[in-house]
Design a protein around this motif. Structure first.
Motif, mmCIF file in Angstrom:
data_model
loop_
_atom_site.group_PDB
_atom_site.id
_atom_site.type_symbol
_atom_site.label_atom_id
_atom_site.label_comp_id
_atom_site.label_asym_id
_atom_site.label_seq_id
_atom_site.Cartn_x
_atom_site.Cartn_y
_atom_site.Cartn_z
ATOM 1 N N PRO A 29 0.843 -1.265 0.007
ATOM 2 C CA PRO A 29 0.035 -0.068 0.111
ATOM 3 C C PRO A 29 0.972 1.194 -0.056
ATOM 4 O O PRO A 29 0.145 2.173 0.538
ATOM 5 N N GLY A 30 2.120 1.321 -0.344
ATOM 6 C CA GLY A 30 2.530 2.541 -0.575
ATOM 7 C C GLY A 30 3.615 2.761 0.794
ATOM 8 O O GLY A 30 3.819 2.044 1.573
ATOM 9 N N ILE A 31 3.593 4.135 0.993
ATOM 10 C CA ILE A 31 4.239 4.595 2.330
ATOM 11 C C ILE A 31 3.253 4.454 3.204
ATOM 12 O O ILE A 31 2.105 5.028 3.231
ATOM 13 N N GLU A 32 3.331 3.660 4.499
ATOM 14 C CA GLU A 32 2.425 3.389 5.523
ATOM 15 C C GLU A 32 2.994 3.272 6.670
ATOM 16 O O GLU A 32 4.317 3.137 6.900
ATOM 17 N N TRP B 157 0.998 -1.720 6.855
ATOM 18 C CA TRP B 157 1.651 -2.097 5.536
ATOM 19 C C TRP B 157 1.475 -3.797 5.636
ATOM 20 O O TRP B 157 2.356 -4.565 6.416
ATOM 21 N N ASP B 158 0.258 -4.411 4.966
ATOM 22 C CA ASP B 158 0.045 -5.744 5.065
ATOM 23 C C ASP B 158 -0.492 -5.990 3.654
ATOM 24 O O ASP B 158 -1.368 -6.523 3.766
ATOM 25 N N PRO B 159 0.588 -6.107 2.689
ATOM 26 C CA PRO B 159 0.025 -6.438 1.410
ATOM 27 C C PRO B 159 -0.399 -8.057 1.340
ATOM 28 O O PRO B 159 -1.556 -8.253 0.463
ATOM 29 N N GLU B 160 -0.331 -8.855 2.072
ATOM 30 C CA GLU B 160 -0.718 -10.233 2.154
ATOM 31 C C GLU B 160 -1.884 -10.412 3.289
ATOM 32 O O GLU B 160 -2.247 -11.565 3.256
ATOM 33 N N GLY B 161 -2.297 -9.587 3.903
ATOM 34 C CA GLY B 161 -3.330 -9.452 5.075
ATOM 35 C C GLY B 161 -3.051 -10.534 6.125
ATOM 36 O O GLY B 161 -3.776 -11.441 6.595
ATOM 37 N N GLU B 162 -1.742 -10.536 6.581
ATOM 38 C CA GLU B 162 -1.247 -11.448 7.688
ATOM 39 C C GLU B 162 -1.249 -11.003 9.223
ATOM 40 O O GLU B 162 -0.916 -11.468 9.945
#
Length: 267
Positions: free
Chosen positions: A235-238, A243-248
Motif C-alpha cells: 500500500p505504498g508508504i504506510e 503495511w500488510d500486502p498479504e493480509g497477515e
C-alpha cells in the motif's frame, strides 16, 4: 565472515549503543547498565518504544517473506543489529532454502554474535560484513563475494536511516546502494517519525545524541524521498502496522506506532 571495515574494535560499555538499546527494547540479554539507563529514558518519553521495536521486527519478517515469495533469492541487510531469531535468513530460507543473505553492521557486539547469522540452510549461504553504512562502496565490494549483482537483490535497511543525520547525506547513501542493484531488485525501509508527537521525539533523539549516537526522525515526505525513482508496492508508504500486502496482520494491532515503512521495486 568478511571484515570490510574498522568497526571490530573493543566493545565499549562506557556509553550506550543503539544496537544494545534495541536489544533491550526487544527484551534481549545483550545489553549493559549504561544501555538500560538510556533505554529507560527513551521509554519515559515514549512508552510504546518496546512495541515499536516488535512492530519493526514484524515488518522486516513480512517484507522479507513477501520478497522471497516473489522470487528474490538474494538479500543484503544493512544495519542488522544483534541477532534475534528468527533472523532474516531464517525467514527467507524457509521459503527459498537456496537464498543467499549478506548481513552488514558496524557495532562490535554484532560482530561478536555474527556466528548466529551464519547458520544457513545447507542449500543457501549467509555472510557477515563488519562495515558502516556511511561506506556503501565497502559494503558493496564485500557483498559481491556472496551476491551476484547482475541478478535482483533485496536491499533491507530497517530501523537504520533514523541513525544517519542529514549531515551524512543518507539520500546519497541509499542512491549509491540502489544504483548498484540490477533491475527487478527491491528496497525495504522503516524509519521512526516525529509527525505525531514531535516534542516526545525531540527528547528521544536527544537521549541518543547525548550517548554519542546520531539520531534524526523524519516526516512522511522526507521518508518518501528515499524511494525516488522506484516503484512502491501497495500500500505504498504506510505506518508499519498498516503495511500488510498479504493480509497477515490484525489491522488494529500497533496502528498508532510512529514508524513509516515502504517496499519498492527498481524498474
Amino acid at each position: 565472515m568478511t571484515d570490510a571495515g574498522t568497526g571490530a574494535d573493543a566493545l565499549d560499555t562506557g556509553k550506550p549503543q543503539s544496537a544494545r538499546m534495541y536489544d533491550y527494547f526487544l527484551d534481549g540479554k545483550d545489553n549493559y547498565p549504561v544501555d538500560w539507563e538510556a533505554a529507560e529514558q527513551v521509554i519515559s518519553f515514549f512508552p510504546a518504544v518496546k512495541e515499536m521495536a516488535r512492530t519493526n521486527r514484524d515488518f522486516m519478517h513480512r517484507a522479507a517473506r513477501l520478497l522471497a515469495r516473489r522470487g528474490i533469492r538474494q538479500f543484503l541487510d544493512i544495519g542488522t543489529g544483534i541477532p534475534t531469531a528468527p533472523n532474516l535468513h531464517q525467514i527467507v530460507q524457509a521459503v527459498t532454502p537456496a537464498a543467499h543473505v549478506v548481513y552488514a553492521d558496524n557495532d562490535p557486539i554484532v560482530l561478536r554474535h555474527a556466528e548466529a547469522l551464519l547458520h544457513s540452510d545447507p542449500q543457501g549461504r549467509t555472510a557477515y560484513i563488519q562495515a558502516d553504512v556511511q561506506e556503501p562502496g565497502k559494503i558493496l565490494a564485500a557483498a559481491r563475494q556472496t551476491l551476484d549483482f547482475d541478478q535482483p537483490v533485496a536491499l533491507s535497511m530497517v530501523a537504520l536511516l533514523h541513525l544517519v543525520g542529514d549531515e551524512d547525506d543518507p539520500y546519497a547513501i541509499v542512491a549509491e546502494l540502489v544504483d548498484a542493484l540490477a533491475p527487478g531488485s527491491y528496497l525495504a525501509l522503516s524509519h521512526a517519525t516525529g509527525d505525531f508527537d514531535p516534542e516526545a521525539w525531540e527528547r528521544v533523539v536527544e537521549v541518543y545524541r547525548k550517548g554519542g549516537t546520531t539520531a534524526q526522525v523524519r516526516s512522511r515526505g522526507e521518508f518518501t524521498r528515499f524511494f525516488a525513482g522506484l516503484d512502491l508496492l501497495d500500500p505504498g508508504i504506510e505506518l508499519a502496522a498498516r503495511w500488510d500486502p498479504e493480509g497477515e496482520r490484525p489491522q488494529t494491532e500497533g496502528e498508532t506506532i510512529p514508524l513509516y515503512v515502504g517496499v519498492a521495486r527498481k524498474p
